[in-house]
Design a protein around this motif. Structure first.
Motif, PDB file in Angstrom:
ATOM      1  N   THR A 128      -2.507   0.974 -17.379  1.00  0.00           N
ATOM      2  CA  THR A 128      -2.494  -0.479 -17.402  1.00  0.00           C
ATOM      3  C   THR A 128      -3.532  -0.992 -16.406  1.00  0.00           C
ATOM      4  O   THR A 128      -4.010  -0.254 -15.534  1.00  0.00           O
ATOM      5  CB  THR A 128      -1.121  -1.032 -17.022  1.00  0.00           C
ATOM      6  N   GLU A 129      -3.877  -2.249 -16.532  1.00  0.00           N
ATOM      7  CA  GLU A 129      -4.844  -2.823 -15.598  1.00  0.00           C
ATOM      8  C   GLU A 129      -4.284  -2.837 -14.183  1.00  0.00           C
ATOM      9  O   GLU A 129      -5.020  -2.627 -13.205  1.00  0.00           O
ATOM     10  CB  GLU A 129      -5.229  -4.238 -16.019  1.00  0.00           C
ATOM     11  N   ALA A 130      -2.969  -3.046 -14.062  1.00  0.00           N
ATOM     12  CA  ALA A 130      -2.352  -3.043 -12.734  1.00  0.00           C
ATOM     13  C   ALA A 130      -2.506  -1.664 -12.084  1.00  0.00           C
ATOM     14  O   ALA A 130      -2.787  -1.557 -10.876  1.00  0.00           O
ATOM     15  CB  ALA A 130      -0.880  -3.423 -12.839  1.00  0.00           C
ATOM     16  N   GLU A 131      -2.333  -0.611 -12.881  1.00  0.00           N
ATOM     17  CA  GLU A 131      -2.517   0.737 -12.332  1.00  0.00           C
ATOM     18  C   GLU A 131      -3.963   0.969 -11.926  1.00  0.00           C
ATOM     19  O   GLU A 131      -4.238   1.585 -10.884  1.00  0.00           O
ATOM     20  CB  GLU A 131      -2.077   1.785 -13.363  1.00  0.00           C
ATOM     21  N   TRP A 132      -4.887   0.495 -12.748  1.00  0.00           N
ATOM     22  CA  TRP A 132      -6.300   0.658 -12.398  1.00  0.00           C
ATOM     23  C   TRP A 132      -6.607  -0.058 -11.091  1.00  0.00           C
ATOM     24  O   TRP A 132      -7.343   0.463 -10.246  1.00  0.00           O
ATOM     25  CB  TRP A 132      -7.185   0.099 -13.509  1.00  0.00           C
ATOM     26  N   ARG A 133      -6.071  -1.241 -10.909  1.00  0.00           N
ATOM     27  CA  ARG A 133      -6.322  -2.005  -9.693  1.00  0.00           C
ATOM     28  C   ARG A 133      -5.827  -1.238  -8.467  1.00  0.00           C
ATOM     29  O   ARG A 133      -6.495  -1.207  -7.429  1.00  0.00           O
ATOM     30  CB  ARG A 133      -5.636  -3.373  -9.783  1.00  0.00           C
ATOM     31  N   GLU A 134      -4.663  -0.622  -8.593  1.00  0.00           N
ATOM     32  CA  GLU A 134      -4.129   0.150  -7.464  1.00  0.00           C
ATOM     33  C   GLU A 134      -4.995   1.369  -7.174  1.00  0.00           C
ATOM     34  O   GLU A 134      -5.264   1.694  -6.002  1.00  0.00           O
ATOM     35  CB  GLU A 134      -2.687   0.576  -7.765  1.00  0.00           C
ATOM     36  N   LEU A 135      -5.449   2.054  -8.223  1.00  0.00           N
ATOM     37  CA  LEU A 135      -6.323   3.210  -8.021  1.00  0.00           C
ATOM     38  C   LEU A 135      -7.645   2.794  -7.388  1.00  0.00           C
ATOM     39  O   LEU A 135      -8.173   3.468  -6.493  1.00  0.00           O
ATOM     40  CB  LEU A 135      -6.568   3.917  -9.356  1.00  0.00           C
ATOM     41  N   ALA A 136      -8.222   1.680  -7.866  1.00  0.00           N
ATOM     42  CA  ALA A 136      -9.485   1.206  -7.310  1.00  0.00           C
ATOM     43  C   ALA A 136      -9.316   0.807  -5.846  1.00  0.00           C
ATOM     44  O   ALA A 136     -10.176   1.094  -5.004  1.00  0.00           O
ATOM     45  CB  ALA A 136     -10.003   0.025  -8.124  1.00  0.00           C
ATOM     46  N   ALA A 137      -8.194   0.154  -5.528  1.00  0.00           N
ATOM     47  CA  ALA A 137      -7.940  -0.242  -4.144  1.00  0.00           C
ATOM     48  C   ALA A 137      -7.815   0.974  -3.243  1.00  0.00           C
ATOM     49  O   ALA A 137      -8.273   0.965  -2.087  1.00  0.00           O
ATOM     50  CB  ALA A 137      -6.679  -1.100  -4.074  1.00  0.00           C
ATOM     51  N   ALA A 138      -7.205   2.027  -3.759  1.00  0.00           N
ATOM     52  CA  ALA A 138      -7.071   3.255  -2.970  1.00  0.00           C
ATOM     53  C   ALA A 138      -8.432   3.848  -2.635  1.00  0.00           C
ATOM     54  O   ALA A 138      -8.655   4.357  -1.527  1.00  0.00           O
ATOM     55  CB  ALA A 138      -6.220   4.266  -3.725  1.00  0.00           C
ATOM     56  N   VAL A 139      -9.349   3.774  -3.588  1.00  0.00           N
ATOM     57  CA  VAL A 139     -10.706   4.288  -3.332  1.00  0.00           C
ATOM     58  C   VAL A 139     -11.416   3.427  -2.293  1.00  0.00           C
ATOM     59  O   VAL A 139     -12.078   3.938  -1.381  1.00  0.00           O
ATOM     60  CB  VAL A 139     -11.505   4.331  -4.648  1.00  0.00           C
ATOM     61  N   VAL A 140     -11.295   2.102  -2.427  1.00  0.00           N
ATOM     62  CA  VAL A 140     -11.937   1.199  -1.471  1.00  0.00           C
ATOM     63  C   VAL A 140     -11.412   1.436  -0.056  1.00  0.00           C
ATOM     64  O   VAL A 140     -12.161   1.422   0.930  1.00  0.00           O
ATOM     65  CB  VAL A 140     -11.717  -0.268  -1.885  1.00  0.00           C
ATOM     66  N   ASN A 141     -10.109   1.690   0.061  1.00  0.00           N
ATOM     67  CA  ASN A 141      -9.489   1.853   1.374  1.00  0.00           C
ATOM     68  C   ASN A 141      -9.590   3.267   1.920  1.00  0.00           C
ATOM     69  O   ASN A 141      -9.154   3.525   3.048  1.00  0.00           O
ATOM     70  CB  ASN A 141      -8.013   1.446   1.303  1.00  0.00           C
ATOM     71  N   LYS A 142     -10.150   4.172   1.147  1.00  0.00           N
ATOM     72  CA  LYS A 142     -10.239   5.564   1.593  1.00  0.00           C
ATOM     73  C   LYS A 142     -11.058   5.663   2.877  1.00  0.00           C
ATOM     74  O   LYS A 142     -12.172   5.170   2.966  1.00  0.00           O
ATOM     75  CB  LYS A 142     -10.889   6.416   0.503  1.00  0.00           C
ATOM     76  N   GLY A 143     -10.487   6.281   3.858  1.00  0.00           N
ATOM     77  CA  GLY A 143     -11.178   6.457   5.130  1.00  0.00           C
ATOM     78  C   GLY A 143     -11.010   5.305   6.099  1.00  0.00           C
ATOM     79  O   GLY A 143     -11.448   5.394   7.250  1.00  0.00           O
ATOM     80  N   LYS A 144     -10.394   4.187   5.664  1.00  0.00           N
ATOM     81  CA  LYS A 144     -10.193   3.049   6.565  1.00  0.00           C
ATOM     82  C   LYS A 144      -8.933   3.267   7.404  1.00  0.00           C
ATOM     83  O   LYS A 144      -7.940   3.822   6.904  1.00  0.00           O
ATOM     84  CB  LYS A 144     -10.033   1.747   5.767  1.00  0.00           C
ATOM     85  N   PRO A 145      -8.929   2.858   8.653  1.00  0.00           N
ATOM     86  CA  PRO A 145      -7.674   2.891   9.421  1.00  0.00           C
ATOM     87  C   PRO A 145      -6.615   2.032   8.740  1.00  0.00           C
ATOM     88  O   PRO A 145      -6.940   1.047   8.070  1.00  0.00           O
ATOM     89  CB  PRO A 145      -8.085   2.299  10.782  1.00  0.00           C
ATOM     90  N   GLU A 146      -5.378   2.398   8.926  1.00  0.00           N
ATOM     91  CA  GLU A 146      -4.306   1.700   8.211  1.00  0.00           C
ATOM     92  C   GLU A 146      -4.282   0.208   8.528  1.00  0.00           C
ATOM     93  O   GLU A 146      -4.017  -0.615   7.644  1.00  0.00           O
ATOM     94  CB  GLU A 146      -2.960   2.329   8.578  1.00  0.00           C
ATOM     95  N   ASP A 147      -4.609  -0.151   9.774  1.00  0.00           N
ATOM     96  CA  ASP A 147      -4.562  -1.564  10.135  1.00  0.00           C
ATOM     97  C   ASP A 147      -5.745  -2.360   9.580  1.00  0.00           C
ATOM     98  O   ASP A 147      -5.797  -3.579   9.679  1.00  0.00           O
ATOM     99  CB  ASP A 147      -4.495  -1.729  11.655  1.00  0.00           C
ATOM    100  N   GLN A 148      -6.740  -1.644   8.985  1.00  0.00           N
ATOM    101  CA  GLN A 148      -7.886  -2.317   8.399  1.00  0.00           C
ATOM    102  C   GLN A 148      -7.900  -2.229   6.873  1.00  0.00           C
ATOM    103  O   GLN A 148      -8.856  -2.670   6.232  1.00  0.00           O
ATOM    104  CB  GLN A 148      -9.189  -1.717   8.944  1.00  0.00           C
ATOM    105  N   SER A 149      -6.873  -1.677   6.295  1.00  0.00           N
ATOM    106  CA  SER A 149      -6.804  -1.525   4.844  1.00  0.00           C
ATOM    107  C   SER A 149      -6.704  -2.888   4.172  1.00  0.00           C
ATOM    108  O   SER A 149      -6.069  -3.811   4.680  1.00  0.00           O
ATOM    109  CB  SER A 149      -5.601  -0.669   4.452  1.00  0.00           C
ATOM    110  N   LEU A 150      -7.372  -2.983   3.031  1.00  0.00           N
ATOM    111  CA  LEU A 150      -7.349  -4.220   2.259  1.00  0.00           C
ATOM    112  C   LEU A 150      -6.198  -4.209   1.275  1.00  0.00           C
ATOM    113  O   LEU A 150      -5.795  -3.148   0.770  1.00  0.00           O
ATOM    114  CB  LEU A 150      -8.669  -4.387   1.495  1.00  0.00           C
TER     115      LEU A 150
END
Length: 570
Positions: A21-43
């Motif tokens: 679903t598009e909602a699942e894609w959005r979550e997967l894409a967000a995980a890639v964007v946040n990869k390597g970011k500190p937890e307090d800086q995650s989007l």
């Protein structure tokens, strides 16, 4: 009795991939964007998707993902309203008109170049007439070898339109099967020269061509606005407004509306943004067809004829060979968008009049794309791609908004006179220049990956066009960096050596990459980067960078590039 062969099973592409679903894609894409970011800086998911969104000039948004809308509008078909998918079905044998531009003032040279082009893949001729082109009196000589029943001929001019049109009419009227366009565009000429538009010759030209169904009188040439700095949105809006202004002028002079409509063609710009170019052509046809519907033009005649030209604004003087890449992308986009005719400007056009070699490269750019990529064998190959469909709709709506603003300002004639058009262009150009100067909008070979030690191309110069103070003067995107290089060249000429900048190698992570980035940045301004002789410990220098290289005029320090590689150093 032998059995008929079994039909192979239908191959279902991506059949083995799980449905998402598009909602699942959005979550997967967000995980890639946040990869390597500190937890307090995650989007958040919405913030991550927003970071993937691109905003184009004119306020157009490009989303990271497009899917079929829940209530998708019908795609339509070529040759029918709303004409988004093409004026007609594409002929796979003659997909579009390969139209070469000729502006050499020497009639014999132009005559030879015209014949060479037609014998090697070009299918029509475009002569530019006037001070910055061939003289009107030489048009007949330049076209002496053209078989007018086979090759259409069009002319353009900024300062000699009536004379250019008369000269071409004299040639074409001698052949009953001739086709082409006389190139009347008084508003475009006034915008380019800063003069007053004279729409009176339009009605005479249309009546003069009565009964010559394949010769048209008017070309709405919006390159003058785009090359001066207009956005694609505004270029389309100005095209619509100019077309309507000519229809008004013709009908006010007693010309039948349907006959006036038939004579209007468009000449617009193509850029290296292939999908924006394709969407722009599709949007222009849609909007022009809507105007035709509103004024009662029969549906079969509403499709806009469009001649596309690779934009001079995107061409660079330095590392001119990269212009071949830009032209290839622009041509591909024009093909996707269903252009009726395409002109590829030679890669050395900024340096001056082209050579036979650069003309050949320009011509073959089209021929190879048409015959070897097979893109020409499909009508509207981008149709149904929701990214292109969405961009087409967004462009059409935005261009229609510009068209309405021009109409509220009194129409295109008054909008040129009162400065509305110039103000729109000036604002867009200022924003673009700032982005280019910061290298947020990179120009390959100029602001990014410049060619160190490059020797400028030497070509015969064109005659400069005389213009008034209100003229819309062409402004190429790369000119701000070219000005820096000219200053560096003047320094070199005066001092006998180029300006050099010491770039020390710092003891920081990715020091080598940062030094290369600094060297490229300096080369973009015509300066040379030189070694400092060894690694430098920032903590030990106490900001005393000048002491590192006392024999150089400027010292560059890579610490300024740690946060943003594109930031200038001083």
């Amino acid at each position: 009795m032998t059995e008929a062969p079994k039909r192979p099973a239908t191959m279902t592409l991506a059949a083995h991939f799980p449905d998402r679903t598009e909602a699942e894609w959005r979550e997967l894409a967000a995980a890639v964007v946040n990869k390597g970011k500190p937890e307090d800086q995650s989007l958040s998911t919405d913030e991550a998707i927003a970071s993937l969104r691109t905003t184009l000039e004119g306020g157009l948004d490009v989303e990271p993902l497009y899917t079929r809308p829940a209530e998708a509008a019908p795609l339509g078909v070529p040759g029918a309203m709303p004409f988004t998918r093409g004026r007609a079905l594409r002929d796979p044998d003659v997909p579009w008109d390969v139209r070469q531009l000729h502006d050499d003032p020497d009639a014999a040279t132009t005559r030879a170049a015209v014949l060479a082009d037609l014998e090697n893949g070009a299918t029509s001729v475009w002569l530019h007439v006037g001070t910055d082109g061939i003289a009107a009196a030489e048009v007949a000589e330049a076209l002496a070898d053209v078989q007018l029943d086979l090759a259409p001929v069009v002319v353009s001019s900024w300062d000699s339109q009536p004379a250019a049109a008369d000269a071409l009419y004299a040639v074409l009227s001698a052949s009953p099967a001739a086709s082409g366009n006389l190139g009347h565009d008084p508003l475009g000429a006034a915008a380019r020269t800063g003069g007053e538009p004279d729409l009176a010759p339009l009605a005479h030209a249309v009546r003069q061509l009565d009964g010559t169904g394949e010769i048209r009188a008017i070309t709405v040439d919006t390159r003058v606005y785009f090359d001066a700095g207009a956005t694609t949105v505004d270029e389309l809006g100005f095209a619509l407004a100019t077309g309507v202004a000519y229809l008004r002028a013709l009908t006010d002079a007693g010309v039948d509306l349907a006959d006036a409509w038939r004579h209007v063609e468009f000449r617009v710009s193509a850029t290296a943004d292939q999908f924006l170019t394709a969407a722009a052509l599709r949007a222009l046809r849609r909007c022009w067809a809507r105007i035709g519907e509103a004024v009662g033009i029969p549906e079969a005649d509403r499709g806009a004829r469009i001649h596309v030209v690779t934009a001079t604004r995107m061409f660079t003087r330095d590392d001119a060979w990269t212009n071949i890449l830009r032209s290839t992308l622009a041509t591909f986009g024009a093909s996707l968008g269903g252009a009726d005719a395409i002109t590829v400007l030679p890669f050395d056009t900024v340096a001056g009049l082209p050579t036979p070699f650069s003309r050949r490269v320009a011509r073959n750019t089209q021929v190879i794309l048409a015959e070897e990529s097979n893109v020409a064998r499909v009508t509207d190959p981008a149709g149904g791609a929701w990214a292109v469909e969405a961009l087409t709709t967004e462009l059409a709506e935005a261009a229609w908004g510009t068209f309405q603003e021009v109409e509220r300002s009194g129409g295109m004639v008054k909008s040129l006179a009162n400065g509305f058009v110039a103000q729109r262009i000036s604002g867009a150009r200022s924003e673009r220049d700032a982005s280019i100067a910061r290298r947020e909008t990179p120009i390959i070979g100029v602001s990014m990956f410049p060619l160190a030690g490059e020797q400028p191309l030497e070509r015969r110069a064109r005659q400069a066009l005389e213009v008034g103070p209100n003229a819309l003067v062409p402004h190429r995107d790369s000119s701000i960096f070219e000005a820096l290089r000219d200053r560096a060249a003047a320094f070199t000429k005066h001092h006998g050596e180029p300006p050099r900048v010491t770039v020390p190698t710092l003891e920081v992570p990715r020091a080598a990459d940062l030094r290369i980035a600094a060297a490229n940045l300096l080369a973009a301004g015509g300066m040379e980067a030189v070694e400092s002789g060894g690694a430098v410990d920032l903590a030990a220098t106490d900001k005393g960078y000048a002491a590192l290289a006392p024999d150089t005029d400027v010292v560059a320090v890579l610490s300024d590039l740690l946060d943003e590689l594109g930031a200038p150093t001083a």
